[in-house]
Design an enzyme around this catalytic site. Structure first.
Site, PDB file in Angstrom:
ATOM      1  N   TYR A 202       0.906  -1.798  -0.116  1.00 10.57           N
ATOM      2  CA  TYR A 202      -0.434   0.178   0.148  1.00 10.57           C
ATOM      3  C   TYR A 202       0.493   1.468   0.239  1.00 10.57           C
ATOM      4  O   TYR A 202       1.828   1.749  -0.034  1.00 10.57           O
ATOM      5  CB  TYR A 202      -1.077   0.160   1.295  1.00 10.57           C
ATOM      6  CG  TYR A 202      -2.548  -1.307   1.243  1.00 10.57           C
ATOM      7  CD1 TYR A 202      -3.126  -0.109   1.268  1.00 10.57           C
ATOM      8  CD2 TYR A 202      -1.616  -2.298   1.127  1.00 10.57           C
ATOM      9  CE1 TYR A 202      -4.685  -1.291   0.806  1.00 10.57           C
ATOM     10  CE2 TYR A 202      -2.851  -3.711   1.675  1.00 10.57           C
ATOM     11  CZ  TYR A 202      -4.188  -2.109   0.760  1.00 10.57           C
ATOM     12  OH  TYR A 202      -5.595  -3.657   0.822  1.00 10.57           O
ATOM     13  N   HIS A 232      -4.588  -2.480  -8.227  1.00 10.29           N
ATOM     14  CA  HIS A 232      -5.915  -3.431  -7.456  1.00 10.29           C
ATOM     15  C   HIS A 232      -6.693  -2.513  -7.264  1.00 10.29           C
ATOM     16  O   HIS A 232      -8.094  -2.839  -7.280  1.00 10.29           O
ATOM     17  CB  HIS A 232      -4.913  -4.115  -5.545  1.00 10.29           C
ATOM     18  CG  HIS A 232      -6.293  -5.117  -5.374  1.00 10.29           C
ATOM     19  ND1 HIS A 232      -6.917  -4.469  -4.647  1.00 10.29           N
ATOM     20  CD2 HIS A 232      -6.767  -6.214  -5.309  1.00 10.29           C
ATOM     21  CE1 HIS A 232      -8.152  -4.986  -3.893  1.00 10.29           C
ATOM     22  NE2 HIS A 232      -7.734  -6.161  -4.027  1.00 10.29           N
ATOM     23  N   HIS A 233      -6.527  -1.065  -6.623  1.00 12.96           N
ATOM     24  CA  HIS A 233      -7.507  -0.381  -5.937  1.00 12.96           C
ATOM     25  C   HIS A 233      -6.504   0.653  -5.773  1.00 12.96           C
ATOM     26  O   HIS A 233      -5.946   0.938  -5.673  1.00 12.96           O
ATOM     27  CB  HIS A 233      -8.234  -1.055  -4.803  1.00 12.96           C
ATOM     28  CG  HIS A 233      -7.975  -0.273  -3.625  1.00 12.96           C
ATOM     29  ND1 HIS A 233      -7.765  -1.705  -3.036  1.00 12.96           N
ATOM     30  CD2 HIS A 233      -7.634   0.330  -2.693  1.00 12.96           C
ATOM     31  CE1 HIS A 233      -7.304  -0.933  -1.233  1.00 12.96           C
ATOM     32  NE2 HIS A 233      -7.241  -0.179  -1.218  1.00 12.96           N
ATOM     33  N   HIS A 298      -2.885   0.244  -3.708  1.00 15.64           N
ATOM     34  CA  HIS A 298      -3.151  -1.079  -3.590  1.00 15.64           C
ATOM     35  C   HIS A 298      -2.662  -1.720  -4.489  1.00 15.64           C
ATOM     36  O   HIS A 298      -3.187  -1.584  -5.776  1.00 15.64           O
ATOM     37  CB  HIS A 298      -4.051  -2.070  -2.648  1.00 15.64           C
ATOM     38  CG  HIS A 298      -4.213  -3.280  -2.815  1.00 15.64           C
ATOM     39  ND1 HIS A 298      -4.897  -4.235  -2.305  1.00 15.64           N
ATOM     40  CD2 HIS A 298      -2.567  -3.817  -2.464  1.00 15.64           C
ATOM     41  CE1 HIS A 298      -4.890  -5.630  -2.169  1.00 15.64           C
ATOM     42  NE2 HIS A 298      -3.333  -5.005  -2.527  1.00 15.64           N
ATOM     43  N   HIS A 380     -16.950  -5.001  -2.973  1.00 16.51           N
ATOM     44  CA  HIS A 380     -15.458  -4.896  -2.955  1.00 16.51           C
ATOM     45  C   HIS A 380     -15.220  -6.166  -2.377  1.00 16.51           C
ATOM     46  O   HIS A 380     -15.416  -6.061  -0.806  1.00 16.51           O
ATOM     47  CB  HIS A 380     -14.875  -3.981  -2.500  1.00 16.51           C
ATOM     48  CG  HIS A 380     -13.355  -4.273  -2.349  1.00 16.51           C
ATOM     49  ND1 HIS A 380     -12.536  -4.267  -3.935  1.00 16.51           N
ATOM     50  CD2 HIS A 380     -12.233  -4.403  -1.888  1.00 16.51           C
ATOM     51  CE1 HIS A 380     -11.387  -4.576  -3.891  1.00 16.51           C
ATOM     52  NE2 HIS A 380     -11.219  -4.583  -1.928  1.00 16.51           N
ATOM     53  N   HIS A 382     -11.707  -9.828  -2.338  1.00 15.71           N
ATOM     54  CA  HIS A 382     -11.189 -10.175  -3.397  1.00 15.71           C
ATOM     55  C   HIS A 382     -11.264 -11.125  -3.773  1.00 15.71           C
ATOM     56  O   HIS A 382     -12.432 -11.847  -4.320  1.00 15.71           O
ATOM     57  CB  HIS A 382      -9.586 -10.319  -1.986  1.00 15.71           C
ATOM     58  CG  HIS A 382      -9.314  -9.133  -1.324  1.00 15.71           C
ATOM     59  ND1 HIS A 382      -8.138  -8.645  -1.129  1.00 15.71           N
ATOM     60  CD2 HIS A 382      -9.707  -7.822  -1.359  1.00 15.71           C
ATOM     61  CE1 HIS A 382      -7.850  -7.721  -0.390  1.00 15.71           C
ATOM     62  NE2 HIS A 382      -9.157  -7.271  -0.851  1.00 15.71           N
ATOM     63  N   MET A 455     -12.201  -9.290   2.048  1.00 14.96           N
ATOM     64  CA  MET A 455     -12.500  -7.889   2.812  1.00 14.96           C
ATOM     65  C   MET A 455     -14.039  -7.847   2.098  1.00 14.96           C
ATOM     66  O   MET A 455     -14.397  -9.706   1.448  1.00 14.96           O
ATOM     67  CB  MET A 455     -12.161  -6.786   1.502  1.00 14.96           C
ATOM     68  CG  MET A 455     -10.627  -5.980   2.704  1.00 14.96           C
ATOM     69  SD  MET A 455     -10.551  -4.991   1.200  1.00 14.96           S
ATOM     70  CE  MET A 455      -8.761  -3.998   2.404  1.00 14.96           C
TER      71      MET A 455
END
Length: 568
Positions: A202, A232-233, A298, A380, A382, A455
């Site tokens: 992160y 990833h985001h 991320h 959201h 994973h 998550m």
């Protein structure tokens, strides 16, 4: 008719790219023809509710709208209407079993809501159930459907080869193709971040935005993703007033910017350009927003590649012309950052987690608490995520969903506009339910921040904005782990289901907080019972073939046939 196009453009009757759906109950819109003379707007309830259409044509004669399996008249489900010379509206439901004359439907499943002519246009608004249980109608489903249309310049239904067409639309999962806006924008991006050779990283950049002395509204968010295989985001947060220094480094390492949690924009894998509704804007600048913002990305680097750099981020297109409502974005679901003492067991074909938000907590942070109008959601999880539901409760009863994805795809995490704007009233409960499959895993899966963790979150887009930015929960595990020790010791699906039920029945520790580090904790929350909606089944269907001989062939029907069939 095509010769009139330049005149219509001068008269302002042809839509442009800047025109969007303006009715919050009809959030979706598209043109059905290249000349932009035919426009469809629509919105819908949760299944098995209704869908409402507004069909507008730049003509003042008869107009026809339909659904067709193949784009022609075979099996078509049609409505036709207009305003006659004496000002009387006419509107009926039709069907066609072959590529032939349409027949008036015995069961008029479409309800006329309004029909008028104005400034050279005919506008008709009507609704129907998603499933009518009428064999002469087509069910509206979550897949693409062929929409057909035709119209005339007079009220005598007749042939005009140029005034007919068809288009494929996914009415219940519509994702518009949005071009990037022109004009001013703020670029919030990383600057050549070196991504370390580890699976999850992160990176945070705390930055000051360009000075906007007056309040402005962000109206469009454009992702700038340099390396889609690693990003990833992306989340952009506004910072509380005590954050006054910049930072560029790994997240959550003690910088004051770690406290920046006012969500301004969100993007995840598969997301596209996102526009807020035309009556809303995300506030930036002036005295209503912090001077500093935190950009969080991320990165996922499962192969441990070295030497890779990235400058991804977001472009925020803004305007000084303020809109009626400020947009807020709130994160709900299972707490993603506090320690959670349970794992998702391996070899589970289905395992569910729950995050709870009781909005009564809001009144201890914000006074008064307005009704919140939710217009979009981003769900959201994973890679083990398979399904996400955001249940909405009022007075203990489920009244609908704020978001549902029954076929969740990690690689397609878009901000999705709801079929209709949903209202959260003070005291309502929100339950985010995520279903996972770990049937291909041999070790437990933790709830956490890593890509290999899991998550369960829902980002709710709403207006008017309030200061509450997060409303999450986690189960109180103090009395559970003696019965169900961690580490994947559950041996079969029956034990896994028992473990899931035990977790669901635990008290939920609910947490709601604002961007200025104000928060409320309620340790006695619970997951409300939610009886599953049974699959919709029709009790009967009308025999369409038996109705074929019941209508009268007349001159209007022959001309109508010509109008629809010659080009299809």
């Amino acid at each position: 008719m095509l010769a009139l196009l330049p005149i219509l453009r001068l008269a302002g009757l042809v839509w442009t790219d800047a025109v969007r759906a303006s009715d919050p109950d009809l959030p979706f819109a598209d043109y059905l023809d290249d000349e932009r003379l035919v426009r469809l707007e629509w919105g819908f309830d949760d299944a098995p509710g209704n869908i409402t259409f507004r069909f507008t044509v730049n003509a003042t004669g008869w107009i026809g709208f339909g659904l067709s399996p193949r784009g022609d008249m075979t099996g078509a489900d049609l409505v036709m209407g207009g305003v006659g010379p004496d000002g009387t509206a006419y509107f009926k439901d039709y069907y066609s079993t072959e590529n032939s004359f349409p027949a008036e439907d015995r069961e008029q499943s479409y309800t006329l809501l309004s029909l008028a002519e104005s400034r050279g246009q005919t506008l008709v608004t009507f609704s129907r159930p998603l499933q009518t249980c009428d064999g002469q109608d087509l069910a509206i489903t979550a897949g693409p459907m062929r929409v057909i249309y035709a119209y005339g310049t007079t009220d005598e239904i007749g042939f005009h080869a140029n005034l007919v067409g068809a288009k494929d639309l996914n009415l219940l999962n519509f994702v518009p193709r949005i071009a990037e806006a022109n004009g001013k924008y703020i670029s919030a991006t990383m600057e050549n971040v070196t991504v370390p050779p580890k699976g999850t990283y992160y990176h945070c950049r705390v930055m000051r935005f360009p000075t906007l002395t007056a309040k402005h509204h962000v109206v469009q968010i454009v992702p700038e993703i340099e390396h889609a295989d690693m990003v990833h985001h992306v989340l952009l947060y506004s910072c509380p007033s005590h954050v006054s220094t910049a930072y560029d480094g790994e997240c959550y390492r003690g910088h004051p910017g770690d406290a920046c949690f006012g969500i301004v924009a969100a993007w995840a894998v598969g997301g596209q350009i996102f526009e807020v509704p035309p009556n809303t804007g995300i506030p930036v600048g002036g005295g209503v927003a912090a001077a500093f913002y935190r950009l969080e990305i991320h990165y996922s680097n499962p192969n441990g590649e070295m030497g890779r750099t990235d400058s991804s981020g977001l472009r925020l297109h803004y305007t000084h012309q303020l809109r009626p409502h400020d947009v807020g974005i709130m994160c709900a679901g299972v707490s993603p950052s506090f320690p959670i003492d349970y794992d998702i067991p391996p070899r589970a074909t289905k395992f569910r987690t729950y995050g709870v938000c009781n909005t009564t907590l809001f009144s201890q942070i914000v006074d008064p608490v307005p009704d919140l109008r939710v217009f979009a959601v981003m769900l959201h999880t994973h890679t083990a995520g398979r399904e996400v539901r955001v249940r909405h409760f009022r007075n203990g009863e489920r009244i609908g969903f704020l978001g549902v994805n029954a076929d969740y795809d990690f690689n397609l995490q878009e901000v999705t506009k709801l079929g209709r704007v949903k209202t959260i009233e003070p005291g309502d409960d929100i339950v985010v339910e995520c279903s996972y499959s770990t049937s291909d895993r041999t070790a437990p899966t933790q709830m956490g921040l890593a890509t290999t963790d899991e998550m369960c979150l829902a980002f709710l887009f709403f207006y008017p904005k309030i200061e509450v930015v997060t409303c999450i929960s986690q189960p109180d595990m103090t009395s559970l782990n003696q019965r169900f020790p961690l580490g994947g010791s559950l041996s079969n699906q029956k034990e896994i289901e028992e473990y899931e039920r035990a977790l669901r029945n635990l008290p939920q520790i609910e947490i709601a907080f604002a961007n200025e580090t104000r928060f409320q904790i309620y340790p006695h929350g619970h997951v409300r019972d939610a009886t599953e909606t049974p699959p919709f089944r029709c009790n009967h269907t009308t025999n369409a073939a038996g109705e074929r001989a019941s209508w009268i062939w007349n001159r209007a029907s022959v001309l109508f046939l010509l109008a629809w069939t010659v080009l299809f």
